[in-house]
Design an enzyme around this catalytic site. Structure first.
Site, PDB file in Angstrom:
ATOM      1  N   GLU A 137       7.190  -4.816   6.673  1.00 30.12           N
ATOM      2  CA  GLU A 137       8.471  -4.665   7.366  1.00 30.12           C
ATOM      3  C   GLU A 137       8.315  -4.989   8.850  1.00 30.12           C
ATOM      4  OE1 GLU A 137       7.980  -2.195   9.705  1.00 30.12           O
ATOM      5  OE2 GLU A 137       6.058  -1.814   8.706  1.00 30.12           O
ATOM      6  N   GLU A 158       4.120  -4.781   9.165  1.00 26.02           N
ATOM      7  CA  GLU A 158       4.211  -6.183   8.719  1.00 26.02           C
ATOM      8  C   GLU A 158       3.611  -6.415   7.338  1.00 26.02           C
ATOM      9  OE1 GLU A 158       2.462  -8.901  11.506  1.00 26.02           O
ATOM     10  OE2 GLU A 158       3.525  -8.060  13.235  1.00 26.02           O
TER      11      GLU A 158
END
Length: 354
Positions: free
Chosen positions: A170, A312
């Site tokens: 994310e 991420e």
């Protein structure tokens, strides 16, 4: 649009588990000597319903979205960083790009709700629900319709991707605030304990963040069921990831779970369909304060603990070689019988007094 929970099978299979355990225990090693890798090999075999584990077309999906609560100063970075980091990912320069290239994962970046209009790009999946959520100190983060659309979009994205392994990451300034609020609301963990430094807050900034989050949680006292809490306190990327995880489990994919934000989505998914955890490999324990407590709540043992807090999906891909190793040990390591080595039965017989 109404999102329907996909059917998710438990991986429980007594006969297969006995077969897998026998195969693992009779490798050329003392029983249990490979520790957590043995449990991981067993999990992979149960997911794939086979004592030979194979991986095809591994996928990395990063969900990006903004959060209205960023306006209240809960992050060390401005909201503009979300769109800048998305641009960096699409240009190939982020940490997750490096690791995806290294490990052969196809990378997709999903615009779940970035507060800017993004240009088309081959690796960008446009599923924007809104230009960021609303400020949860003042109203629910999203409407019921937006929640349903986000869950369905996550499921649809997974349906469109090949392979039997999928990692989730994310990007979104202030998303540790939503993760902390969800952890507090869906467990018995105190909000103070669930709230950490996020992108690197100082002590005064952390105290401010805790005050803001207390106002937010008090603003939504009735949002107690998983989807109610997700709509009131969550983010578009967390909601979309929740739907994606549920869909991936329904397709019996191996799910690589990253850090605190992905963990929050896993928590919501678990509250909706408990057996979704059977398909999840928790890849690392992040430095974010609430993540350790979240993992403890789920009784999850992460593969790595590297003091990371980047997000991420980076922790998920750093753990990937361990997942591969567990599979290869299951598939390729010799047994005592095939190697002609005295097994544990022979050792026990030789050491048992007459």
């Amino acid at each position: 649009m109404t999102f329907t929970l996909p059917p998710i099978e438990a991986v429980t299979d007594v006969r297969l588990e006995a077969k897998l355990r026998h195969k693992i225990d009779n490798k050329t090693k003392p029983v249990g000597s490979l520790g957590q890798l043995e449990d991981l090999a067993l999990q992979l075999g149960l997911i794939q319903r086979s004592d030979v584990v194979t991986f095809q077309d591994p996928q990395m999906v990063v969900f990006a979205a903004d959060h209205g609560i960023a306006a209240d100063g809960v992050s060390a970075f401005p909201q503009a960083v979300t769109v800048q980091m998305v641009a960096n990912m699409l240009a190939g320069g982020a940490a997750i790009n490096v690791l995806s290239r290294q490990h052969g994962f196809a990378l997709q970046v999903v615009d779940a709700g970035v507060a800017a209009d993004l240009e088309d790009h081959p690796q960008l999946v446009k599923r924007k629900i809104g230009h960021g959520t609303k400020n949860i100190c003042k109203s629910p983060a999203m409407s019921e319709d937006e929640l349903q659309a986000a869950l369905q979009a996550g499921a649809d994205i997974v349906k469109s991707l090949p392979g039997n392994v999928i990692a989730f990451g994310e990007m979104g300034i202030a998303n540790t605030s939503s993760a902390a609020l969800l952890l507090n609301r869906l467990t018995d963990i105190a909000l103070k304990d669930a709230t950490g430094r996020g992108t690197g807050l100082t002590d005064p900034q952390l105290r401010h963040k805790r005050k803001v989050l207390m106002l937010a949680i008090l603003r939504h006292p009735d949002a107690v069921a998983p989807l109610q809490a997700l709509a009131a306190l969550g983010g578009f990327e967390i909601a979309m990831m929740t739907g994606a995880m549920l869909q991936a489990a329904s397709q019996r994919r191996v799910i690589l779970v990253d850090g605190f934000i992905a963990g929050a989505a896993a928590l919501v998914a678990h509250k909706l369909v408990p057996q979704v955890l059977h398909y999840m490999v928790f890849c690392h324990r992040s430095a974010e304060r609430g993540h350790r407590l979240l993992l403890d709540h789920l009784k999850a043992r992460p593969l790595l603990d590297l003091d990371m807090r980047l997000g991420e999906g980076t922790g998920a891909l750093l753990a990937w070689p361990l997942v591969q190793s567990a599979a290869r040990l299951m598939n390729e390591m010799a047994s005592f019988a095939s190697a002609g080595i005295s097994g544990k039965e022979n050792v026990e017989a030789a050491t048992t007094p007459p």
